[in-house]
Design a protein around this motif. Structure first.
Motif, PDB file in Angstrom:
ATOM      1  N   UNK A  65      45.312  33.075  41.388  1.00  0.00           N
ATOM      2  CA  UNK A  65      46.076  32.791  40.166  1.00  0.00           C
ATOM      3  C   UNK A  65      47.044  33.926  39.877  1.00  0.00           C
ATOM      4  N   UNK A  66      47.663  33.908  38.694  1.00  0.00           N
ATOM      5  CA  UNK A  66      48.654  34.919  38.349  1.00  0.00           C
ATOM      6  C   UNK A  66      48.007  36.291  38.186  1.00  0.00           C
ATOM      7  N   UNK A  67      48.760  37.386  38.397  1.00  0.00           N
ATOM      8  CA  UNK A  67      48.191  38.743  38.320  1.00  0.00           C
ATOM      9  C   UNK A  67      47.529  39.014  36.978  1.00  0.00           C
ATOM     10  N   UNK A  68      46.515  39.881  37.026  1.00  0.00           N
ATOM     11  CA  UNK A  68      45.820  40.219  35.798  1.00  0.00           C
ATOM     12  C   UNK A  68      44.844  41.357  36.014  1.00  0.00           C
ATOM     13  N   UNK A  69      43.847  41.439  35.126  1.00  0.00           N
ATOM     14  CA  UNK A  69      42.853  42.515  35.177  1.00  0.00           C
ATOM     15  C   UNK A  69      41.446  41.909  35.087  1.00  0.00           C
ATOM     16  N   UNK A  70      40.546  42.408  35.912  1.00  0.00           N
ATOM     17  CA  UNK A  70      39.157  41.970  35.869  1.00  0.00           C
ATOM     18  C   UNK A  70      38.536  42.415  34.536  1.00  0.00           C
ATOM     19  N   UNK A  71      37.976  41.470  33.785  1.00  0.00           N
ATOM     20  CA  UNK A  71      37.338  41.811  32.513  1.00  0.00           C
ATOM     21  C   UNK A  71      35.828  41.588  32.550  1.00  0.00           C
ATOM     22  N   UNK A  72      35.340  40.834  33.552  1.00  0.00           N
ATOM     23  CA  UNK A  72      33.913  40.551  33.620  1.00  0.00           C
ATOM     24  C   UNK A  72      33.522  40.170  35.039  1.00  0.00           C
ATOM     25  N   UNK A  73      32.398  40.731  35.516  1.00  0.00           N
ATOM     26  CA  UNK A  73      31.820  40.366  36.812  1.00  0.00           C
ATOM     27  C   UNK A  73      30.428  39.828  36.547  1.00  0.00           C
ATOM     28  N   UNK A  74      30.155  38.609  36.974  1.00  0.00           N
ATOM     29  CA  UNK A  74      28.913  37.927  36.616  1.00  0.00           C
ATOM     30  C   UNK A  74      27.804  38.019  37.651  1.00  0.00           C
ATOM     31  N   UNK A  75      28.104  38.527  38.829  1.00  0.00           N
ATOM     32  CA  UNK A  75      27.111  38.557  39.892  1.00  0.00           C
ATOM     33  C   UNK A  75      26.962  39.959  40.471  1.00  0.00           C
ATOM     34  N   UNK A  76      25.757  40.221  41.010  1.00  0.00           N
ATOM     35  CA  UNK A  76      25.487  41.479  41.700  1.00  0.00           C
ATOM     36  C   UNK A  76      25.195  41.190  43.167  1.00  0.00           C
ATOM     37  N   UNK A  77      25.377  42.187  44.000  1.00  0.00           N
ATOM     38  CA  UNK A  77      25.100  42.038  45.429  1.00  0.00           C
ATOM     39  C   UNK A  77      23.631  41.649  45.626  1.00  0.00           C
ATOM     40  N   UNK A  78      23.404  40.639  46.470  1.00  0.00           N
ATOM     41  CA  UNK A  78      22.054  40.185  46.752  1.00  0.00           C
ATOM     42  C   UNK A  78      21.613  38.995  45.922  1.00  0.00           C
ATOM     43  N   UNK A  79      22.342  38.668  44.847  1.00  0.00           N
ATOM     44  CA  UNK A  79      21.968  37.540  43.999  1.00  0.00           C
ATOM     45  C   UNK A  79      22.374  36.214  44.642  1.00  0.00           C
ATOM     46  N   UNK A  80      21.600  35.179  44.331  1.00  0.00           N
ATOM     47  CA  UNK A  80      21.921  33.836  44.808  1.00  0.00           C
ATOM     48  C   UNK A  80      23.138  33.305  44.064  1.00  0.00           C
TER      49      UNK A  80
END
Length: 210
Positions: free
Chosen positions: A52-67
């Motif tokens: 999508x259009x450029x922007x900034x990450x405001x939230x990450x919902x997953x961690x490494x190893x999660x399903x």
């Protein structure tokens, strides 16, 4: 003395004849070793790209190893126009790598995560004399010889190279014999709780129909 010599000669003749018969049938130790093809079990991976259009990450919902389930929210991006964009998982599997964190800028075409899919495969190299035994979508038995309890799972031939990748030196060579042309074959493997990427996978070509 002559009797003993005759016995020795008779035994030698029998051994030579038996060995020749095994070689002719492809059952000698060398042929059996050549027909057991081993590869490394790999997990298919999907790189998630921001589209999508450029922007900034405001939230990450997953961690490494999660399903991860297909369609599940991975992260949110605040675009330059002030709108909020969702990045959704395109595959079901396990989060293998997260490339971004809150506050990172993102542009179209940038990777944000890597998902390890719930599907395995192994690549094998098969000599030209045996490649005709394999065809696309053919079912094969895949063995895992180094498990505590050696396991066997169902596999399917996913692809067969149209041309040989390299020539392999023969384990034994008669005068005038050329080296073996080797073809790359990819086998898709059913998932199993006992299987992990990096394990040795083996297919015995003697188990396949001619």
């Amino acid at each position: 003395m002559k009797f003993k010599m005759g016995v020795y000669i008779g035994i030698a003749v029998i051994l030579i004849a038996g060995g020749s018969l095994l070689i002719a049938k492809g059952k000698d130790a060398v042929s059996q070793a050549e027909n057991r093809k081993q590869g490394t079990l790999e997990a298919e991976q999907k790189i998630m790209m921001y589209d999508k259009s450029p922007g900034t990450i405001v939230q990450v919902n997953k961690a490494v190893g999660e399903a991860v389930q297909k369609g599940e929210l991975l992260c949110k991006v605040k675009s330059a126009e002030g709108t909020e964009e969702n990045v959704l998982a395109l595959e079901t599997g396990q989060m293998s790598k997260i490339v971004v964190k809150p506050g990172d800028p993102v542009a179209q075409g940038m990777p944000v995560a890597v998902i390890q899919k719930s599907a395995y495969y192994t690549d094998l190299y098969v000599q030209e004399g045996e490649i005709q035994k394999l065809s696309i979508d053919q079912g094969v038995k895949v063995h895992f010889p180094y498990l505590d309890h050696p396991d066997q799972v169902h596999g399917v031939v996913a692809s067969v190279a149209a041309a040989p990748q390299f020539a392999s030196l023969r384990m034994t060579r008669e005068r005038g014999q050329a080296d073996l042309s080797m073809f790359l074959v990819r086998i898709s493997v059913d998932a199993s709780p006992d299987l992990l990427p990096g394990m040795t996978a083996e297919v015995n070509l003697d188990e396949l129909a001619d």
